[in-house]
Design a protein around this motif. Structure first.
Motif, PDB file in Angstrom:
ATOM      1  N   ALA A   1       0.807  -3.467 -14.906  1.00 47.65           N
ATOM      2  CA  ALA A   1       1.335  -2.047 -15.399  1.00 47.65           C
ATOM      3  C   ALA A   1       0.870  -1.320 -16.715  1.00 47.65           C
ATOM      4  O   ALA A   1       0.753  -0.211 -17.058  1.00 47.65           O
ATOM      5  N   ALA A   2       0.189  -2.301 -17.657  1.00 48.51           N
ATOM      6  CA  ALA A   2      -0.200  -1.698 -18.955  1.00 48.51           C
ATOM      7  C   ALA A   2      -1.480  -1.072 -18.442  1.00 48.51           C
ATOM      8  O   ALA A   2      -1.880  -0.055 -19.288  1.00 48.51           O
ATOM      9  N   PHE A   3      -1.996  -1.340 -17.350  1.00 47.84           N
ATOM     10  CA  PHE A   3      -3.378  -0.827 -17.225  1.00 47.84           C
ATOM     11  C   PHE A   3      -3.055   0.545 -16.261  1.00 47.84           C
ATOM     12  O   PHE A   3      -3.740   1.445 -16.658  1.00 47.84           O
ATOM     13  N   LEU A   4      -2.300   0.192 -15.080  1.00 44.13           N
ATOM     14  CA  LEU A   4      -1.823   1.327 -14.456  1.00 44.13           C
ATOM     15  C   LEU A   4      -0.335   0.946 -13.896  1.00 44.13           C
ATOM     16  O   LEU A   4      -0.206  -0.039 -13.338  1.00 44.13           O
ATOM     17  N   TRP A   5       0.739   1.744 -14.201  1.00 44.12           N
ATOM     18  CA  TRP A   5       1.968   1.357 -13.976  1.00 44.12           C
ATOM     19  C   TRP A   5       2.352   1.050 -12.348  1.00 44.12           C
ATOM     20  O   TRP A   5       3.154   0.410 -12.358  1.00 44.12           O
ATOM     21  N   PHE A   6       1.522   1.738 -11.648  1.00 43.36           N
ATOM     22  CA  PHE A   6       1.859   1.443 -10.308  1.00 43.36           C
ATOM     23  C   PHE A   6       0.977   0.294  -9.440  1.00 43.36           C
ATOM     24  O   PHE A   6       1.091   0.151  -8.294  1.00 43.36           O
ATOM     25  N   LEU A   7       0.340  -0.303 -10.531  1.00 44.47           N
ATOM     26  CA  LEU A   7      -0.750  -1.209 -10.059  1.00 44.47           C
ATOM     27  C   LEU A   7      -0.254  -2.509  -9.470  1.00 44.47           C
ATOM     28  O   LEU A   7      -0.714  -3.133  -8.528  1.00 44.47           O
ATOM     29  N   PRO A   8       0.996  -2.977 -10.025  1.00 53.74           N
ATOM     30  CA  PRO A   8       1.756  -4.111  -9.419  1.00 53.74           C
ATOM     31  C   PRO A   8       1.712  -4.081  -7.813  1.00 53.74           C
ATOM     32  O   PRO A   8       1.723  -4.882  -7.023  1.00 53.74           O
ATOM     33  N   PHE A   9       2.256  -2.867  -7.426  1.00 48.99           N
ATOM     34  CA  PHE A   9       2.448  -2.652  -5.834  1.00 48.99           C
ATOM     35  C   PHE A   9       1.168  -2.975  -5.134  1.00 48.99           C
ATOM     36  O   PHE A   9       1.088  -3.636  -4.117  1.00 48.99           O
ATOM     37  N   PHE A  10       0.131  -2.414  -5.606  1.00 50.17           N
ATOM     38  CA  PHE A  10      -1.243  -2.299  -4.766  1.00 50.17           C
ATOM     39  C   PHE A  10      -1.662  -4.010  -4.824  1.00 50.17           C
ATOM     40  O   PHE A  10      -2.526  -4.572  -4.028  1.00 50.17           O
TER      41      PHE A  10
ATOM     42  N   ILE B   1       0.759  -1.418  -0.031  1.00 50.71           N
ATOM     43  CA  ILE B   1       0.151   0.025   0.114  1.00 50.71           C
ATOM     44  C   ILE B   1       0.924   1.377  -0.217  1.00 50.71           C
ATOM     45  O   ILE B   1       0.600   2.254  -0.875  1.00 50.71           O
ATOM     46  N   ILE B   2       1.924   1.228   0.542  1.00 49.62           N
ATOM     47  CA  ILE B   2       2.906   2.357   0.975  1.00 49.62           C
ATOM     48  C   ILE B   2       3.471   2.621  -0.436  1.00 49.62           C
ATOM     49  O   ILE B   2       3.434   3.956  -0.798  1.00 49.62           O
ATOM     50  N   ALA B   3       3.929   1.753  -0.874  1.00 45.82           N
ATOM     51  CA  ALA B   3       4.502   1.663  -2.331  1.00 45.82           C
ATOM     52  C   ALA B   3       3.605   2.208  -3.510  1.00 45.82           C
ATOM     53  O   ALA B   3       4.147   3.233  -4.334  1.00 45.82           O
ATOM     54  N   GLY B   4       2.421   1.576  -3.385  1.00 48.31           N
ATOM     55  CA  GLY B   4       1.587   2.037  -4.327  1.00 48.31           C
ATOM     56  C   GLY B   4       0.959   3.375  -4.296  1.00 48.31           C
ATOM     57  O   GLY B   4       1.091   4.175  -5.294  1.00 48.31           O
TER      58      GLY B   4
END
Length: 413
Positions: free
Chosen positions: A168-177, A93-96
């Motif tokens: 990441a193709a959808f939202l680049w930071f989504l992998p973190f969440f 959550i913090i990273a995302g």
């Protein structure tokens, strides 16, 4: 009959719950590798800095895994696993959130990754001794279960590049969440289905524990240290090669996004299948385990040498890295079984945690080392990796004993 089926069903769900933990923790690290070039562009960081997103996770785990191992021996496996999974959830959550809302999120991404590494330290390594606790008198079932656990780990590596690229193709930071979401699923499974066997006696006091641990390493250190170093070597070349492939697929072979993820998953699929088959094959037989280690080190050492030389020929690159993946996949559950089956319950969490910690050293070193050598010393570094593998092969042949299953009468290890 109904009770029997219920017991079997619970046992299956317990296995699924245990397997979910290495799967989640593998996704938490490997899923970011194919999208590191995207992070570099979006956050404005160098290749070396992007490698630290992987390394910061692993460094935190290296130092805390032995602590988690002792705590799990002292207070119980589940008591350590659950808070660790919660930390992994918070770290994601913090990273995302930092990536989503901050202009310069790199520092907070690393902080979130460190928290995830702390979570990994207290979750994944504890699974190995937990398997030993559940199947303490059945080496064959232990080997088979460890094979499934390691396969879950490697299956996570197969899924990682595909899922990471898709998110990441959808939202680049989504992998973190997504890491937080997967951690939540694992938390629920652990709460509901993992039933830890009750302790029949109190664990040894800290001084007694330290003395006994030293005694184990004094008597059996030669083969244990050999196994630890092999674990470092395997993870270093695996994550170094994955980091390299993620980079070269874009720069040389024009592979991007989900397509790159699928191609990157090809050698990892070989690793996954090999891990599963080996876990079924070794059946607690130390002689068979040693043969698997020797053959796999020969295959790994001979294949890694050619990675740099054929990097511009995609088909051959996939063939060679798939052979490397098969070799690594065969060794990993074998080393798990060697250590887990040979250690008495009271020290199992601690000794297996040292082994897990050694593997994280390789994970931490792989990406930054590769980022430094791949421009000017690529071929030399892969040839050197092959040479190190041959040295480890000779050490394994000499120091891993098949008599007495690597045990002594006083202190089984």
């Amino acid at each position: 009959m109904a009770d029997e089926e219920k017991e079997q069903k619970v046992s299956r769900w317990c296995l699924v719950s245990m397997a979910s933990i290495p799967l989640v923790m593998t996704l938490g690290n490997s899923m970011l590798i194919p999208v590191l070039p995207i992070f570099e562009k979006k956050v404005g960081i160098t290749s070396f800095q992007s490698s630290m997103i992987i390394t910061s996770y692993s460094l935190a785990a290296i130092f805390l895994i032995p602590v988690a191992g002792y705590l799990s021996d002292r207070f119980g496996r589940k008591i350590v696993i659950l808070p660790s999974l919660i930390l992994a959830l918070i770290g994601g959550i913090i990273a995302g959130f930092a990536s989503w809302k901050m202009n310069d999120p790199f520092t907070w991404i690393v902080i979130g990754r460190v928290l995830q590494g702390v979570g990994a330290a207290g979750a994944t390594p504890i699974i190995l001794p937990l398997v030993g606790d559940l199947y303490k008198d059945d080496d064959e079932k232990t080997s088979s279960c460890l094979g499934i656990i390691e396969t879950s780990n490697t299956f996570g590596k197969v899924l990682s590049p595909i899922l990471g690229a898709a998110f990441a193709a959808f939202l680049w930071f989504l992998p973190f969440f997504s890491i937080s979401f997967f951690s939540l699923i694992s938390i629920v499974l652990v709460i509901l289905f993992i039933k830890v066997p009750k302790k029949k006696e109190d664990p040894p006091q800290f001084k007694q524990f330290i003395h006994k641990t030293k005694d184990i390493f004094k008597k059996e250190g030669k083969w244990l240290y050999t196994v630890f170093v092999i674990g470092i070597y395997l993870m270093l070349i695996l994550f170094g090669v994955l980091f390299f492939l993620s980079d070269i697929f874009e720069k040389v072979h024009d592979l991007f996004g989900v397509k790159k993820g699928f191609v990157l998953a090809i050698p990892l699929f070989g690793l996954c299948v090999s891990s599963f088959m080996t876990g079924k094959m070794i059946k607690g037989d130390i002689s068979t385990m040693k043969k698997v280690v020797i053959f796999s080190l020969i295959l790994a050492s001979s294949s890694v040498v050619f990675v740099g030389f054929i990097s511009e020929k995609l088909l051959w690159l996939l063939v060679v890295t798939s052979l490397l993946g098969i070799a690594i996949g065969a060794i990993l559950p074998t080393l798990d079984a060697m250590i887990t089956e040979g250690i008495e319950k009271e020290e199992r969490g601690t000794i297996t945690s040292f082994y897990s910690s050694s593997r994280f050293i390789g994970v931490a070193l792989g990406p930054p080392v590769m980022s430094m050598v791949m421009k000017n010393y690529l071929n030399i570094s892969y040839v050197a990796a092959g040479g190190v593998g041959i040295i480890l092969l000779l050490l394994a042949m000499r120091l891993i004993k098949t008599d007495k299953s690597n045990k002594t009468e006083e202190v089984p290890v």
